[in-house]
Write an enzyme that holds these catalytic residues in place. Structure first.
Site, PDB file in Angstrom:
ATOM      1  CB  CYS A 132      59.166  11.155  37.548  1.00 61.37           C
ATOM      2  SG  CYS A 132      60.657  10.228  37.181  1.00 61.37           S
ATOM      3  CD  GLU A 133      53.855   6.379  38.377  1.00 63.65           C
ATOM      4  OE1 GLU A 133      53.324   6.538  39.487  1.00 63.65           O
ATOM      5  OE2 GLU A 133      53.263   5.915  37.381  1.00 63.65           O
ATOM      6  CG  HIS A 134      57.935   6.606  34.576  1.00 62.82           C
ATOM      7  ND1 HIS A 134      57.376   7.652  33.869  1.00 62.82           N
ATOM      8  CD2 HIS A 134      56.946   5.698  34.750  1.00 62.82           C
ATOM      9  CE1 HIS A 134      56.115   7.377  33.618  1.00 62.82           C
ATOM     10  NE2 HIS A 134      55.826   6.219  34.140  1.00 62.82           N
ATOM     11  CG  HIS A 135      63.383   7.886  35.247  1.00 62.32           C
ATOM     12  ND1 HIS A 135      62.341   8.470  34.556  1.00 62.32           N
ATOM     13  CD2 HIS A 135      64.011   7.068  34.366  1.00 62.32           C
ATOM     14  CE1 HIS A 135      62.343   8.041  33.310  1.00 62.32           C
ATOM     15  NE2 HIS A 135      63.332   7.188  33.161  1.00 62.32           N
TER      16      HIS A 135
ATOM     17  CD  GLN B   7      53.758  18.178  34.026  1.00 64.38           C
ATOM     18  OE1 GLN B   7      54.924  17.885  33.759  1.00 64.38           O
ATOM     19  NE2 GLN B   7      53.177  19.259  33.550  1.00 64.38           N
TER      20      GLN B   7
ATOM     21  CG  HIS C 250      59.407  15.938  33.917  1.00 61.35           C
ATOM     22  ND1 HIS C 250      58.666  14.977  34.576  1.00 61.35           N
ATOM     23  CD2 HIS C 250      58.527  16.891  33.520  1.00 61.35           C
ATOM     24  CE1 HIS C 250      57.389  15.331  34.572  1.00 61.35           C
ATOM     25  NE2 HIS C 250      57.270  16.489  33.939  1.00 61.35           N
TER      26      HIS C 250
ATOM     27  CB  CYS D 226      63.679  11.447  34.586  1.00 64.17           C
ATOM     28  SG  CYS D 226      62.073  11.907  33.948  1.00 64.17           S
TER      29      CYS D 226
END
Ligand SMILES: [Zn+2]
Length: 205
Positions: free
Chosen positions: A97-100, A138, A166, A168
């Site tokens: 995931c690009e956030h975490h 996603q 996920h 995260c």
């Protein structure tokens, strides 16, 4: 959306050894910095080679930036007179995931109804791999796979469903259960509810 390098759809950075080594060394230096900042000792025995191993792992997990998914589909595009649903289900994938920058993973199900052309069945999992091996969310992973197939094969319709867990959410305790996130995207004939239902029934078997 995609750029091709030379004529090889499978081109990766790994084909330029001096640049690969430099990139890995730079990533490793950052990883060493992170180890220090979390108050680990990067020189203790178990961690001595960790920065380089992490750098190699990260290059593998993000190799999709250097690969062209449309070229993969077009490399095996065949003319056929078949206008029924083609389904490839349960394609396993692992992404970050690009956030975490933590993993999310699960299954991709793809259906399309050809309009004169099909692609080799092994090519759809390749496309999933290429888009997965980039930093993702996603929802975007779902639409990118759909758009790539729509553009390369111009089918009567395409639908992509992704079921994923996920890390995260699960590892950070945001959501304790092994919850599954489902996303879907579709074009053309899949706008019709009965066509989507047919696909959903077939993948749930
Ligand atoms: Zn995340």
């Amino acid at each position: 959306m995609t750029e091709s390098h030379h004529d090889n759809p499978y081109f990766t950075q790994s084909e330029d050894p001096s640049r690969v080594q430099q990139t890995e060394q730079e990533i490793a230096a950052h990883v060493r910095g992170i180890l220090e900042l979390i108050e680990e000792d990067p020189d203790r025995e178990g961690l001595q080679n960790t920065p380089v191993r992490v750098a190699k792992a990260w290059r593998f997990l993000t190799q999709g930036y250097h690969q062209d998914p449309a070229a993969v589909l077009l490399s095996a595009k065949f003319e056929v007179d078949y206008r029924h649903m083609v389904i490839v289900k349960d394609i396993g994938f692992y992404s970050m995931c690009e956030h975490h920058m933590l993993p999310f993973f699960g299954k991709v199900h793809i259906a399309y109804i050809p309009n004169g052309y099909v692609t080799g069945l092994s090519k759809l999992p390749r496309v999933v791999d290429i888009f997965s091996r980039r930093l993702q969310v996603q929802e975007r992973l779902t639409t990118q796979i759909k758009d790539c197939i729509q553009e390369a094969l111009d089918p009567l319709g395409v639908m992509v469903v992704i079921e994923a867990q996920h890390m995260c959410m699960q590892m950070r305790g945001v959501q304790k259960q092994n919850s599954i996130t489902t996303t879907s995207a579709f074009t053309g004939v899949f706008k019709k509810e009965s066509t989507r239902e047919e696909f959903m029934n077939l993948i749930q078997r």
